[in-house]
Design an enzyme around this catalytic site. Structure first.
Site, PDB file in Angstrom:
ATOM      1  CD  GLU A 195     -19.992 -11.758  11.414  1.00 23.24           C
ATOM      2  OE1 GLU A 195     -19.963 -12.867  10.847  1.00 23.24           O
ATOM      3  OE2 GLU A 195     -20.375 -11.613  12.597  1.00 23.24           O
ATOM      4  CB  CYS A 249     -26.268 -27.422  19.690  1.00 21.39           C
ATOM      5  SG  CYS A 249     -27.389 -28.506  18.763  1.00 21.39           S
ATOM      6  CB  CYS A 266     -29.108 -29.220  26.076  1.00 26.04           C
ATOM      7  SG  CYS A 266     -29.717 -28.039  24.864  1.00 26.04           S
ATOM      8  CG  ASP A 292     -23.521 -19.600  11.729  1.00 28.34           C
ATOM      9  OD1 ASP A 292     -24.597 -20.006  12.249  1.00 28.34           O
ATOM     10  OD2 ASP A 292     -22.445 -19.570  12.348  1.00 28.34           O
ATOM     11  CE1 TYR A 343     -23.870 -15.374   9.981  1.00 28.69           C
ATOM     12  CE2 TYR A 343     -21.887 -14.535   8.913  1.00 28.69           C
ATOM     13  CZ  TYR A 343     -22.577 -14.859  10.055  1.00 28.69           C
ATOM     14  OH  TYR A 343     -22.017 -14.643  11.275  1.00 28.69           O
ATOM     15  CD  GLN A 398     -17.844 -22.533   5.015  1.00 29.88           C
ATOM     16  OE1 GLN A 398     -17.519 -23.658   4.696  1.00 29.88           O
ATOM     17  NE2 GLN A 398     -18.910 -22.307   5.776  1.00 29.88           N
ATOM     18  CB  THR A 399     -12.500 -19.181   9.193  1.00 26.42           C
ATOM     19  OG1 THR A 399     -12.262 -19.152   7.788  1.00 26.42           O
ATOM     20  CG2 THR A 399     -11.179 -19.193   9.946  1.00 26.42           C
TER      21      THR A 399
END
Length: 353
Positions: A33, A188, A198, A134, A116, A38-39
């Site tokens: 985590e 999505c 979907c 997230d 988060y 941001q990766t």
DNA sequence: AATTCGGGGTG
DNA sequence: CACCCAGAATT
């Protein structure tokens, strides 16, 4: 069929076999985590393998030097994550008998763990009914439920968290949370989401209203600061150079770099020569030579770095000098690593400069 | 409430 | 080129 049931079914069929999905070990879940903040998964995955190999348990990570951790983290960015990772490993080893807290409130107290990540560890590792929100979840919920609140506004953050809690499946929280994120990442998607295939396309608000491309809504746009850096490759007769740990606030804290002169615009060689004469002190400085032939503009999220590297030959030995051959052992920003690789390892480029 | 922390992939 | 990524900490 319910929203959560469709997510779970989709996940069962499409989930990627990622290594941290083979376990509920909180150390491994936590590590994954932090690495993935941001990766993208594709970028973080090799780092996960490296870290697990070097540090099989939280005690191994706690015993390491921060510099070793930063070196392994090199290239991934947001280096405060690595420093906090190391600090929290030591906290867990020393104050928690090697065991992670099993609930959101206590996880939140650890460095580098925010709302988060606390929810992710509590749910995925310990099965607690905590929703994760997230970037992927923001997108899926905003589209499916037609939420127009900005996801980076305080109201939006609160609203999405509550909405996520209402629609979660607490009986299957591990797979549901990971499935919702995986669905956002693979199906999505931000651009060109695959609405035709979907499983939610008969009840998606954004799809019915033609808002797929306008949701989610985001507020703040980032401003970019222009900076002008002149790095000094000071070289003495023994091929030693100056290399320093970057201190204080700002980017690249605790990583290494050459001494530099920063200006508020592109600086001329003559003006730089003056500055260098001062900063090198009583060393006799021969002629400055710019090493990079082409402009280097290193782009970060919030800064554009206009960078030049200058050769600064000095005529006697540097007391604090470091052998050029050992530079690769230090944790450095990508910008510096690229310079070392290009001009100091495959070195004929430097002799031609 | 805004900013500031990297670096790389994507369209 | 702008946007985004399994966000957190600081101001």
């Amino acid at each position: 069929m319910s929203f959560s049931r469709k997510i779970l079914d989709w996940y069962e069929e499409h989930k990627r076999p990622l290594p941290w999905r083979q376990t509920s070990d909180p150390y491994k879940i936590w590590l994954s985590e932090i690495l993935l903040q941001q990766t993208r998964v594709a970028q973080g995955l090799p780092y996960y393998e490296k870290f697990i190999t070097h540090f099989p348990t939280v005690y191994d990570l706690a015993r390491a030097d921060e510099e070793t951790v930063l070196k392994l983290w090199q290239g991934l960015g947001y280096y405060s994550r690595a420093r906090n990772l190391h600090a929290t490993a030591r906290t867990i080893a020393e104050d928690y008998e090697g065991r992670f807290p099993d609930n959101h409130r206590d996880l939140m107290r650890l460095k580098g763990i925010g709302d988060y990540t606390a929810s992710a560890i509590a749910s995925i590792s310990f099965g607690r009914p905590e929703p994760v929100v997230d970037g992927n979840v923001y997108r899926v919920l905003a589209r499916y439920f037609g939420v127009e609140l900005a996801i980076d506004s305080p109201k939006g953050v609160k609203y999405f968290k509550e909405l996520a809690r209402e629609v979660m499946d607490m009986e299957h929280i591990r797979d549901y949370n990971q499935g919702l994120m995986e669905f956002g990442a693979l199906h999505c998607k931000p651009k060109n989401p695959e609405c035709e295939t979907c499983p939610l396309n008969n009840s998606c608000h954004a799809l019915q209203k033609g808002q797929v491309s306008t949701l989610p809504v985001k507020g703040n746009k980032t401003r970019v600061r222009e900076r002008f850096l002149n790095y000094l490759f000071v070289r003495d007769p023994l091929n030693r150079t100056l290399f320093r740990k970057r201190e204080g606030r700002g980017i690249w804290q605790n990583l290494y770099e050459f001494p530099f002169v920063e200006a508020d615009r592109e600086i001329e060689k003559a003006a730089l020569q003056k500055e260098v004469a001062i900063s090198i002190g009583d060393f006799r400085v021969k002629d400055l030579v710019r090493i990079n032939n082409n402009k280097i503009i290193h782009k970060l999220s919030h800064q554009h770095l206009h960078v030049n590297f200058w050769m600064v030959p000095v005529d006697r030995e540097l007391p604090e000098g470091i052998p050029v051959g050992s530079l690769k052992e230090y944790p450095v920003p990508v910008l510096i690593a690229d310079f070392i690789e290009k001009y100091l390892v495959n070195s004929n480029a430097l002799e031609n400069a």
